[in-house]
Enzyme design. Sequence first.
Site, PDB file in Angstrom:
ATOM      1  NE  ARG A 323       4.243 -58.687 -58.879  1.00 51.87           N
ATOM      2  CZ  ARG A 323       3.528 -58.197 -60.123  1.00 51.87           C
ATOM      3  NH1 ARG A 323       2.286 -58.734 -60.159  1.00 51.87           N
ATOM      4  NH2 ARG A 323       4.282 -57.540 -60.964  1.00 51.87           N
ATOM      5  CB  CYS A 354      -5.277 -48.059 -41.094  1.00 47.79           C
ATOM      6  SG  CYS A 354      -6.451 -49.019 -40.048  1.00 47.79           S
TER       7      CYS A 354
HETATM    8  N1  LLP Z   1      18.461 -61.915 -61.311  1.00 44.80           N
HETATM    9  C1  LLP Z   1      18.329 -60.855 -60.598  1.00 44.80           C
HETATM   10  C2  LLP Z   1      19.653 -60.334 -60.332  1.00 44.80           C
HETATM   11  C3  LLP Z   1      17.237 -60.131 -60.398  1.00 44.80           C
HETATM   12  O1  LLP Z   1      17.389 -58.739 -59.651  1.00 44.80           O
HETATM   13  C4  LLP Z   1      16.053 -60.819 -60.424  1.00 44.80           C
HETATM   14  C5  LLP Z   1      14.684 -59.918 -60.154  1.00 44.80           C
HETATM   15  C6  LLP Z   1      16.025 -61.827 -61.237  1.00 44.80           C
HETATM   16  C7  LLP Z   1      17.139 -62.575 -61.485  1.00 44.80           C
HETATM   17  C8  LLP Z   1      14.477 -62.541 -61.206  1.00 44.80           C
HETATM   18  O2  LLP Z   1      14.031 -61.932 -62.133  1.00 44.80           O
HETATM   19  P1  LLP Z   1      12.409 -62.125 -62.764  1.00 44.80           P
HETATM   20  O3  LLP Z   1      12.770 -63.646 -63.774  1.00 44.80           O
HETATM   21  O4  LLP Z   1      11.692 -62.711 -61.721  1.00 44.80           O
HETATM   22  O5  LLP Z   1      11.964 -61.462 -63.425  1.00 44.80           O
HETATM   23  N2  LLP Z   1       8.750 -57.557 -56.883  1.00 44.80           N
HETATM   24  C9  LLP Z   1       8.777 -57.186 -58.349  1.00 44.80           C
HETATM   25  C10 LLP Z   1      10.024 -57.817 -59.097  1.00 44.80           C
HETATM   26  C11 LLP Z   1      11.428 -57.583 -58.860  1.00 44.80           C
HETATM   27  C12 LLP Z   1      12.338 -58.166 -59.509  1.00 44.80           C
HETATM   28  C13 LLP Z   1      13.851 -58.172 -59.030  1.00 44.80           C
HETATM   29  N3  LLP Z   1      14.882 -58.685 -59.540  1.00 44.80           N
HETATM   30  C14 LLP Z   1       7.331 -57.579 -58.911  1.00 44.80           C
HETATM   31  O6  LLP Z   1       6.539 -58.189 -58.019  1.00 44.80           O
HETATM   32  O7  LLP Z   1       6.998 -57.563 -60.062  1.00 44.80           O
END
Ligand code: LLP
Length: 426
Positions: A323, A354
């Site tokens: 992140r 690296c």
């Molecule tokens: N529903 C869908 C269709 C999604 O694409 C996502 C997250 C969620 C629900 C859940 O969202 P949340 O409640 O977690 O915000 N790797 C990134 C976050 C990517 C989110 C992708 N989609 C980070 O570490 O900030």
Amino acid sequence: MSHFSYQDGVLHAESTPLSRVAEEFGTPTYVYSKSALLENFAAYADACRGRDALVCYAMKANSNLAILDLLAREGAGFDIVSGGELLRVIAAGGDPGKVIFSGVGKTVAEMRLALEHGILCFNVESIPELHRLNEVAGSMGKRAPVSLRVNPNVDAKTHPYIATGLKANKFGVAFDDALATYRTAASLPNLDVVGIDCHIGSQLLDDAPLLEALDKLIELIDTLDTEGIHIHHLDIGGGIGVDYGAAGDAPPVPVGDYLGRLFARIDAWRAARHEGRAVKVIFEPGRSIVASTGVLLTRVEFLKPGVEKNFCIIDAAMNDMMRPTLYGAWMDMKAVAPRTGDVPELYDVVGPVCESGDWLARERALAVQPGDLLAMMSAGAYGMTMASNYNTRGRAAEVIVDGEQMHLVRRREEPAELYALESMLK
Ligand code: LLP
């Protein structure tokens, strides 16, 4: 109450000193608090009590089987984005009948698998996907339940990589095309149009964009009614943010407040329509369920003073936690046993990988020595699930703490396991 707190000068997960976790399981290790997980889920469950609502945990945030099992036992459904995630739900004892399948690129094999297991709904994102799903369902003699992911063109005001509800994003069907796309869906013989959904982005600190998106979905449901297309569930996605503790960050809206406002709008709309129409409400939260549940526990290897910067080199790296380098995310780094007498110095906290991009925290005032333990806070979401084996580094162990008990829920990967699937030319 935070489930990670200092007791007698040592950072604990519930009643367990993190130093004990490190002694037992080594570092780097993801450490999760069971009660934090249950409390975060309860914030959703309590706000939904007595209503026709389903919380489908977005398991991409953290898909460890033990986490899925604990949530399934609380009644959670799951938001999946691959066939692999569906198999994880089943392996953890979750109910496929409470699974919704999101994502822009579902393969034929994934559609088949999901239809075999009778999932609740496919969140379809394009017309070609509708046609593919119709064909696959037809070939199996089944009907596929579908919802269209509508892109409401609302600015979620978050990092561009995690904003998903704008016209420029690859996700969903454009709001202006939604009606025509619904007509297509309704005309296909092997599809049942059951829902509408959206997901506008992640780490949203304010719920205003979500409520704006809700209003647009409601407007569309009314229009669809006049066309004889009746929507039975409304899925508002996930997205509620968490407090990573960065200076100047607004605190995120509390989950209960957000759901209260959302249900108030839905109730007003249902009351205004005399029949008080029945609509199930679905949520897809990921981060707000698991982020604050976990820390990444790591040990300082070396301190390396530099001309411009001092480096604190730890045994966790970008492959364990992407992140910071991927999104420029700020995550708190705490000493497990702070050296209260020492004067802190400014360090960039980096790993052994690296790449100059291999940093986990920058310009942090820390009083540390080699061998000390650090905890990267609020690391329970999108930490382990985004980890890789870059530099042939085995992924971290995962431990769930329950009071004074520690449960190893994923052991550390051994190097030989990392190349076990490879072979040389004959
Ligand atoms: N529903 C869908 C269709 C999604 O694409 C996502 C997250 C969620 C629900 C859940 O969202 P949340 O409640 O977690 O915000 N790797 C990134 C976050 C990517 C989110 C992708 N989609 C980070 O570490 O900030």
